[in-house]
Design an enzyme around this catalytic site. Sequence first.
Site, PDB file in Angstrom:
ATOM      1  N   SER A  24     -10.496   0.043   6.838  1.00  0.00           N
ATOM      2  CA  SER A  24      -9.867   0.070   5.521  1.00  0.00           C
ATOM      3  C   SER A  24      -9.088  -1.174   5.131  1.00  0.00           C
ATOM      4  O   SER A  24      -8.611  -1.260   4.007  1.00  0.00           O
ATOM      5  CB  SER A  24      -8.960   1.300   5.410  1.00  0.00           C
ATOM      6  OG  SER A  24      -9.705   2.477   5.558  1.00  0.00           O
ATOM      7  N   SER A  80      -9.713   2.426   2.749  1.00  0.00           N
ATOM      8  CA  SER A  80      -8.842   3.191   1.882  1.00  0.00           C
ATOM      9  C   SER A  80      -7.870   2.307   1.111  1.00  0.00           C
ATOM     10  O   SER A  80      -7.189   2.776   0.204  1.00  0.00           O
ATOM     11  CB  SER A  80      -8.029   4.174   2.744  1.00  0.00           C
ATOM     12  OG  SER A  80      -7.136   3.463   3.614  1.00  0.00           O
ATOM     13  N   LYS A  95       0.843  -1.189   0.000  1.00  0.00           N
ATOM     14  CA  LYS A  95       0.000   0.000   0.000  1.00  0.00           C
ATOM     15  C   LYS A  95       0.879   1.240   0.000  1.00  0.00           C
ATOM     16  O   LYS A  95       1.890   1.299   0.714  1.00  0.00           O
ATOM     17  CB  LYS A  95      -0.926  -0.011   1.225  1.00  0.00           C
ATOM     18  CG  LYS A  95      -1.933   1.133   1.242  1.00  0.00           C
ATOM     19  CD  LYS A  95      -2.926   0.989   2.383  1.00  0.00           C
ATOM     20  CE  LYS A  95      -3.928   2.147   2.407  1.00  0.00           C
ATOM     21  NZ  LYS A  95      -4.939   1.994   3.467  1.00  0.00           N
TER      22      LYS A  95
END
Length: 466
Positions: free
Chosen positions: A178, A154, A81
């Site tokens: 998330s 997210s 990420k």
Amino acid sequence: MTADLHYKSITELSDLYRRKQLKPSEVTQASLDRIAKLDPRFHGYAVVLAERAMQQAKRSDDEIARGIWRGPLHGVPIGLKDLCYTTFAPTAGGTKIHATFVPSFNATIVDRLERGGAVSLGKLKMTEGAYTSHHPDDAAPLNPWNVDYWVGSSSSGSGVATSAGLCYGSIGSDTGGSIRFPSATCGLTGIKPTWGRVSRYGVFPLADSLDHVGPMCRSAADAAAMLGVIAGADPNDPTTLQAPVPNYLAQIDDGVRGLRIGIDRSYAEHGIDPQVVAGLREAERTLADLGAEIREVRLPAYEKLVGHWIPMCSVETAEAHLATYPSRKSEYGPDLAQLIEQGHAMTGVEIAAIHHERLRFSGGLAALFEDIDLLLAPTMPVPIPTLTRMGEYGADPNVLLNILRFTAPFDFSGSPTITMPMGMASDAMPLSFQLVGPHLSEHVLARAGQAYQSITDWHTKRPPIA
């Protein structure tokens, strides 16, 4: 090479490598080819590191051939990420302000993954600053199950890439859901560890006291394999827990017989979409058939705490962005800017009230876990919404709070969770549930996930592109 190479599990790849039936370089090249073919459509990656990934893979080829074994991730292509600091690629955190930022050090989890032999395919897209929406100038990731449906936030790129077979596992973060939301929307298994179980050193914060970092994979065993590599105390992060890290894979087949699994039917079923309730009841029956003892319980009062999530997040996000907001306000997207503005407007008395409510809930939850081992709940109160519906939700803060009902409380308490697919909705999109445990019970969560997935096949379902 087999036709389903891109959907092999991490544990399968590891076994094939050790038996010399596959090479990391072959798998990595196949992954890069698939990324080149599919990612222009689904936008999972912010940066693809093809040359570096092949160098890592060839080094793994050589090490494995010489009998050097770094563990279950050795030679396995993964995605990071884009809030994880990397010296070898920009770390934008979903923002435009940091689009060219190249850190001088790696996040602890990046170093641990690479020391474990993982191959870093690239940096995965995410919402701006890890909040709810992508920066307006960025092409948002699209759900490979159906591009008209929400992909979660997210860790959106992590969900897309792992689900589409563009990596074998990925790193996500969870402040209000998330890891769990994109795992739910993409048919994945994600572990949100206990707060402090995984170092946040070198990870862009959204809200430090709520942020958790963990793996997103296609099975409980794979998530356990990744967690075992990244977990543990870190001298660079004084908030990490000192408890030793168990071998999660060594215990993963121990099953759930005798485990006490609680369910609060008012919390888990009242006002919840009937398809979600039906799926949850079937998951409950499956766990009971495996030998778990199902107990009806009452969760501590959570409603006020859910309502406090946005204000608490706003304060901590405002603090995290002091260096660039409001001095570079024009470069922010509207949603993140609005959150930061709210944070600046909060008073000390309001923050104290949130803190006290958090302590009350966390204490009550810890007491509840004296009587049960795990708590069963949905991940979301509704099946996966369409993008159109999510746009409508965005205009109604009460709907956002409803979506946070099953996620935000356990970020406040720092409790570990595992999220897994539990069926398919009428629109052929995945349904999911989660198990919540007391602090440092990730080994029990992984066991329960493995047991459930040993007699169900929802985690093996693939999006149409497969």
